[in-house]
Write a protein that holds these residues in place. Structure first.
Motif, PDB file in Angstrom:
ATOM      1  N   PHE A 284      15.833  65.286 -33.637  1.00  0.00           N
ATOM      2  CA  PHE A 284      15.719  66.091 -34.807  1.00  0.00           C
ATOM      3  C   PHE A 284      16.554  67.050 -35.836  1.00  0.00           C
ATOM      4  N   PHE A 285      17.424  67.756 -34.806  1.00  0.00           N
ATOM      5  CA  PHE A 285      18.477  68.145 -34.703  1.00  0.00           C
ATOM      6  C   PHE A 285      19.778  67.603 -36.437  1.00  0.00           C
ATOM      7  N   ILE A 286      20.227  66.846 -35.153  1.00  0.00           N
ATOM      8  CA  ILE A 286      20.469  65.793 -35.415  1.00  0.00           C
ATOM      9  C   ILE A 286      20.281  65.152 -37.076  1.00  0.00           C
ATOM     10  N   GLU A 287      19.127  64.476 -36.631  1.00  0.00           N
ATOM     11  CA  GLU A 287      18.320  64.119 -38.774  1.00  0.00           C
ATOM     12  C   GLU A 287      17.956  65.086 -39.527  1.00  0.00           C
ATOM     13  N   LYS A 288      18.297  66.951 -38.752  1.00  0.00           N
ATOM     14  CA  LYS A 288      17.998  68.093 -39.884  1.00  0.00           C
ATOM     15  C   LYS A 288      19.398  68.095 -40.597  1.00  0.00           C
ATOM     16  N   ALA A 289      20.779  67.927 -39.877  1.00  0.00           N
ATOM     17  CA  ALA A 289      22.641  67.340 -40.377  1.00  0.00           C
ATOM     18  C   ALA A 289      22.478  67.025 -41.028  1.00  0.00           C
ATOM     19  N   ARG A 290      22.036  65.296 -40.912  1.00  0.00           N
ATOM     20  CA  ARG A 290      22.642  64.792 -42.362  1.00  0.00           C
ATOM     21  C   ARG A 290      21.852  65.458 -42.741  1.00  0.00           C
ATOM     22  N   PHE A 291      20.445  65.614 -43.028  1.00  0.00           N
ATOM     23  CA  PHE A 291      19.594  65.218 -44.228  1.00  0.00           C
ATOM     24  C   PHE A 291      20.381  66.627 -45.153  1.00  0.00           C
ATOM     25  N   TYR A 292      21.137  67.820 -45.091  1.00  0.00           N
ATOM     26  CA  TYR A 292      21.427  68.565 -45.233  1.00  0.00           C
ATOM     27  C   TYR A 292      22.282  68.086 -46.244  1.00  0.00           C
ATOM     28  N   ASP A 293      23.581  67.102 -45.043  1.00  0.00           N
ATOM     29  CA  ASP A 293      25.015  66.423 -45.291  1.00  0.00           C
ATOM     30  C   ASP A 293      24.597  65.713 -46.980  1.00  0.00           C
ATOM     31  N   CYS A 294      23.098  65.026 -46.926  1.00  0.00           N
ATOM     32  CA  CYS A 294      23.090  64.057 -48.522  1.00  0.00           C
ATOM     33  C   CYS A 294      22.591  64.799 -49.305  1.00  0.00           C
ATOM     34  N   PHE A 295      21.929  66.048 -48.882  1.00  0.00           N
ATOM     35  CA  PHE A 295      21.156  66.676 -49.859  1.00  0.00           C
ATOM     36  C   PHE A 295      21.569  68.018 -50.889  1.00  0.00           C
ATOM     37  N   ARG A 296      23.216  68.036 -49.919  1.00  0.00           N
ATOM     38  CA  ARG A 296      23.895  69.369 -49.866  1.00  0.00           C
ATOM     39  C   ARG A 296      24.155  69.742 -52.096  1.00  0.00           C
ATOM     40  N   SER A 297      23.642  71.320 -52.391  1.00  0.00           N
ATOM     41  CA  SER A 297      23.887  71.141 -53.475  1.00  0.00           C
ATOM     42  C   SER A 297      22.672  70.640 -54.389  1.00  0.00           C
ATOM     43  N   GLN A 298      21.993  70.218 -53.636  1.00  0.00           N
ATOM     44  CA  GLN A 298      21.059  69.224 -55.214  1.00  0.00           C
ATOM     45  C   GLN A 298      19.424  70.025 -54.934  1.00  0.00           C
ATOM     46  N   PHE A 299      19.074  71.074 -54.403  1.00  0.00           N
ATOM     47  CA  PHE A 299      17.905  71.907 -54.158  1.00  0.00           C
ATOM     48  C   PHE A 299      18.300  73.186 -55.516  1.00  0.00           C
ATOM     49  N   ASN A 300      17.162  73.098 -54.833  1.00  0.00           N
ATOM     50  CA  ASN A 300      17.119  74.761 -56.592  1.00  0.00           C
ATOM     51  C   ASN A 300      17.040  76.077 -55.254  1.00  0.00           C
ATOM     52  N   GLU A 301      16.983  77.602 -55.701  1.00  0.00           N
ATOM     53  CA  GLU A 301      16.570  78.504 -54.120  1.00  0.00           C
ATOM     54  C   GLU A 301      15.236  78.333 -54.101  1.00  0.00           C
ATOM     55  N   ARG A 302      14.261  77.914 -54.852  1.00  0.00           N
ATOM     56  CA  ARG A 302      12.922  77.874 -54.196  1.00  0.00           C
ATOM     57  C   ARG A 302      12.219  76.671 -52.839  1.00  0.00           C
ATOM     58  N   GLN A 303      13.786  74.899 -53.851  1.00  0.00           N
ATOM     59  CA  GLN A 303      12.951  74.351 -53.162  1.00  0.00           C
ATOM     60  C   GLN A 303      13.959  74.298 -51.478  1.00  0.00           C
ATOM     61  N   ALA A 347      10.936  62.470 -56.148  1.00  0.00           N
ATOM     62  CA  ALA A 347      12.321  61.629 -56.647  1.00  0.00           C
ATOM     63  C   ALA A 347      13.647  61.303 -56.212  1.00  0.00           C
ATOM     64  N   LYS A 348      14.006  62.482 -55.691  1.00  0.00           N
ATOM     65  CA  LYS A 348      14.725  62.224 -55.133  1.00  0.00           C
ATOM     66  C   LYS A 348      15.491  62.051 -54.050  1.00  0.00           C
ATOM     67  N   GLY A 349      14.143  61.940 -52.926  1.00  0.00           N
ATOM     68  CA  GLY A 349      14.285  61.267 -51.612  1.00  0.00           C
ATOM     69  C   GLY A 349      13.576  61.972 -50.314  1.00  0.00           C
ATOM     70  N   ALA A 350      14.343  63.267 -50.954  1.00  0.00           N
ATOM     71  CA  ALA A 350      14.200  64.253 -49.656  1.00  0.00           C
ATOM     72  C   ALA A 350      12.611  64.210 -49.350  1.00  0.00           C
ATOM     73  N   PHE A 351      11.928  64.197 -50.212  1.00  0.00           N
ATOM     74  CA  PHE A 351       9.895  64.345 -49.397  1.00  0.00           C
ATOM     75  C   PHE A 351       8.716  63.035 -49.465  1.00  0.00           C
ATOM     76  N   LEU A 352       8.513  62.721 -49.246  1.00  0.00           N
ATOM     77  CA  LEU A 352       7.569  61.687 -49.298  1.00  0.00           C
ATOM     78  C   LEU A 352       6.116  62.159 -49.524  1.00  0.00           C
ATOM     79  N   ARG A 353       5.437  61.295 -50.160  1.00  0.00           N
ATOM     80  CA  ARG A 353       4.182  62.099 -50.860  1.00  0.00           C
ATOM     81  C   ARG A 353       3.156  61.053 -50.446  1.00  0.00           C
ATOM     82  N   THR A 354       2.190  61.901 -49.545  1.00  0.00           N
ATOM     83  CA  THR A 354       0.643  60.400 -49.298  1.00  0.00           C
ATOM     84  C   THR A 354      -0.225  61.664 -50.686  1.00  0.00           C
ATOM     85  N   GLY A 355      -1.412  60.999 -50.635  1.00  0.00           N
ATOM     86  CA  GLY A 355      -2.313  61.416 -50.992  1.00  0.00           C
ATOM     87  C   GLY A 355      -2.653  61.392 -52.474  1.00  0.00           C
TER      88      GLY A 355
END
Length: 377
Positions: A284-303, A347-355
């Protein structure tokens, strides 16, 4: 049946070694997998991973005893102990104390076990404690040391430990056994067998007025680290806490006998489960690091704030998934803004939506970052 320490033969436990052979081998194989997984963590992130794992264990080992600690305060204290930058936040004595003890266990794993080790751990653990009379030394009170439950007028005694006057001699014998059973000792034992006997043996002596459970679990880490020649960082307390009832039932049952095969099999299986949990946390820690590398600077402060909160939930995820209401509460924004932010994250692929509608939930999309290459540390 009398307590184990009252029986002829104490403290010489008997067990069926053959019943543990497969479990011992499985543990060693998984230990190799753990080493391999950690190698995939960049050198600069390994300290962060270590802090995450130690923090989880510190909080859970206290929770088993009914003491609820602030995770961020424990983590802040750990960072200070390791000489790293830490945010300025209030840290209670018990949070600082458990952090100090966990770091001491981690850094002194190869040092011989002696009375001073136990006294040092106890002083750290009991920092700020005012309800016991003896801190940093074995108990001396004349009252029976009992593990009880139920109403004060209908108490059930689950175990009674040796009287205080016998504790110094009992601990002399325990420390000598721990040294003999070490990998370089005269009667060395396999990793799981040694850790299981050591934990039951120590808890049966119950040498302190308070803190025996937490120190006993720290002792398991020291024992395993000596056998593995490196800290194991197993999520033992986390695993025990998930099924506390079984843990206490096995302890109680096996504190009335010197034949402890059942206890050793149970505890070995618990340690292997803790190993799997730790491996999942490393992944999970490795996946978290890769996640942030992928989406670096793409989120606003709230996100950023919402994503960080979801990662803090750990591998199990945000309970029930993140709802729009959760997002509003975390970010303190309007419903319209929350809707736009969540649509953007999806839309960016950071979240998955259900329901749909009010049943809509969001989870972190970590699938692209699982088993992503082998990398090297």
């Amino acid at each position: 049946m009398p307590w184990n320490w009252k029986q002829d033969g104490w403290p010489h436990f008997t067990y069926d070694a053959a019943a543990l052979e497969v479990l011992e081998r499985r543990f060693l194989v998984s230990s190799g997998e753990m080493i391999g997984a950690v190698r995939h963590v960049g050198a600069g992130d390994r300290e962060l991973l270590r802090i995450e794992l130690i923090t989880d264990e510190a909080v859970k080992t206290s929770e088993i005893e009914g003491e609820m600690l602030d995770r961020l305060s424990v983590q802040s204290s750990l960072r200070r102990q390791l000489g790293l930058d830490a945010e300025a936040r209030a840290v209670r004595p018990q949070e600082r104390g458990i952090a100090e003890m966990m770091i001491d266990v981690y850094e002194s794993w190869n040092a011989p076990l002696d009375h001073d080790t136990f006294f040092r751990w106890h002083r750290m653990l009991m920092a700020g404690n005012t309800h016991i009379g003896t801190v940093g030394a074995y108990r001396t009170h004349d009252d029976a040391m009992q593990i009880v439950s139920g109403r004060h007028d209908r108490l059930v005694v689950h175990f009674e430990a040796p009287p205080s006057r016998d504790v110094p001699g009992q601990m002399d014998a325990f420390i000598a056994w721990f040294g003999r059973s070490a990998p370089d000792g005269t009667a060395s034992l396999p990793a799981l067998t040694r850790a299981g006997i050591g934990h039951l043996y120590f808890e049966s002596i119950h040498p302190f007025e308070d803190g025996n459970g937490r120190i006993g679990r720290a002792l398991v880490e020291k024992s395993l680290a000596q056998n593995l020649e490196r800290p194991s960082l197993l999520a033992l307390a986390y695993t025990i806490e998930r099924n506390r009832k079984a843990y206490y039932e096995y302890l109680e049952r096996n504190q009335r006998t010197l034949d402890i095969t059942g206890w050793l099999v149970y505890f070995a299986e618990t340690l292997i489960e803790a190993q799997r949990t730790t491996l999942a946390r490393v992944s999970f820690f490795i996946e978290k690091a890769r996640f942030y590398d992928c989406f670096r600077s793409q989120f606003n402060e709230r996100q950023e704030k919402a994503v960080a909160r979801m990662f803090r939930a750990g591998p199990e995820g945000f309970k029930g998934g993140l709802s729009a209401e959760n997002y509003i509460a975390i970010t303190r924004t309007s419903r319209a803004t929350a809707t736009r932010d969540l649509q953007d994250l999806t839309a960016k692929g950071a979240f998955l939506r259900t329901g749909e509608r009010r049943h809509t939930r969001y989870t972190l999309n970590l699938t692209p970052f699982q088993n992503e290459g082998n990398g090297s540390a």
